[in-house]
Design a protein around this motif. Structure first.
Motif, PDB file in Angstrom:
ATOM      1  N   TYR A  29      39.723  44.851  42.275  1.00  0.00           N
ATOM      2  CA  TYR A  29      38.703  44.544  41.272  1.00  0.00           C
ATOM      3  C   TYR A  29      39.398  44.056  40.009  1.00  0.00           C
ATOM      4  O   TYR A  29      40.368  44.674  39.561  1.00  0.00           O
ATOM      5  CB  TYR A  29      37.872  45.799  40.967  1.00  0.00           C
ATOM      6  CG  TYR A  29      36.951  45.635  39.793  1.00  0.00           C
ATOM      7  CD1 TYR A  29      35.837  44.805  39.877  1.00  0.00           C
ATOM      8  CD2 TYR A  29      37.185  46.303  38.601  1.00  0.00           C
ATOM      9  CE1 TYR A  29      34.992  44.641  38.795  1.00  0.00           C
ATOM     10  CE2 TYR A  29      36.346  46.142  37.510  1.00  0.00           C
ATOM     11  CZ  TYR A  29      35.250  45.312  37.617  1.00  0.00           C
ATOM     12  OH  TYR A  29      34.426  45.157  36.544  1.00  0.00           O
ATOM     13  N   SER A  31      39.055  43.758  36.212  1.00  0.00           N
ATOM     14  CA  SER A  31      38.281  44.238  35.068  1.00  0.00           C
ATOM     15  C   SER A  31      38.521  43.415  33.800  1.00  0.00           C
ATOM     16  O   SER A  31      37.887  43.671  32.784  1.00  0.00           O
ATOM     17  CB  SER A  31      38.615  45.708  34.781  1.00  0.00           C
ATOM     18  OG  SER A  31      39.967  45.846  34.392  1.00  0.00           O
ATOM     19  N   TYR A  54      35.624  40.284  36.566  1.00  0.00           N
ATOM     20  CA  TYR A  54      34.697  41.169  37.278  1.00  0.00           C
ATOM     21  C   TYR A  54      34.568  40.854  38.770  1.00  0.00           C
ATOM     22  O   TYR A  54      33.691  41.383  39.433  1.00  0.00           O
ATOM     23  CB  TYR A  54      33.310  41.192  36.622  1.00  0.00           C
ATOM     24  CG  TYR A  54      33.358  41.510  35.153  1.00  0.00           C
ATOM     25  CD1 TYR A  54      34.070  42.610  34.677  1.00  0.00           C
ATOM     26  CD2 TYR A  54      32.709  40.699  34.237  1.00  0.00           C
ATOM     27  CE1 TYR A  54      34.127  42.897  33.316  1.00  0.00           C
ATOM     28  CE2 TYR A  54      32.762  40.984  32.865  1.00  0.00           C
ATOM     29  CZ  TYR A  54      33.471  42.082  32.427  1.00  0.00           C
ATOM     30  OH  TYR A  54      33.527  42.367  31.089  1.00  0.00           O
TER      31      TYR A  54
END
Length: 82
Positions: A29, A31, A54
């Motif tokens: 992921y 961020s 994201y």
């Protein structure tokens, strides 16, 4: 057919090269802002992928291969079941 994600470890970041617990499948992921994740076998670059802010992907790799990319990238070993 839907599949269920099985967590097989604790999340870590990709600041330093890691094999993510000798994982074969890794959920990554991003961020932070868009950036590059690098897959290596020893010092040899096997491939790279750019992840948007994201974005989340599942990446298959050999257990000894490492991933790196920075603190914004969160990685965890996963498996799948039906």
């Amino acid at each position: 057919m839907a599949s269920t994600l099985l967590l097989q470890g604790s999340e870590t970041d990709l600041t330093a090269a890691t094999n993510v617990g000798f994982a074969r499948c890794v959920r990554i992921y991003n961020s932070g802002s868009a950036g590059l994740v690098t897959l290596k076998s020893g010092s040899t670059v096997k491939g790279t992928v750019t992840l948007k802010q994201y974005e989340c992907v599942n990446l298959q790799k050999d257990p000894a291969e490492t991933l790196e990319g920075g603190a914004a990238f969160k990685a965890v070993s996963v498996g799948f079941t039906n």
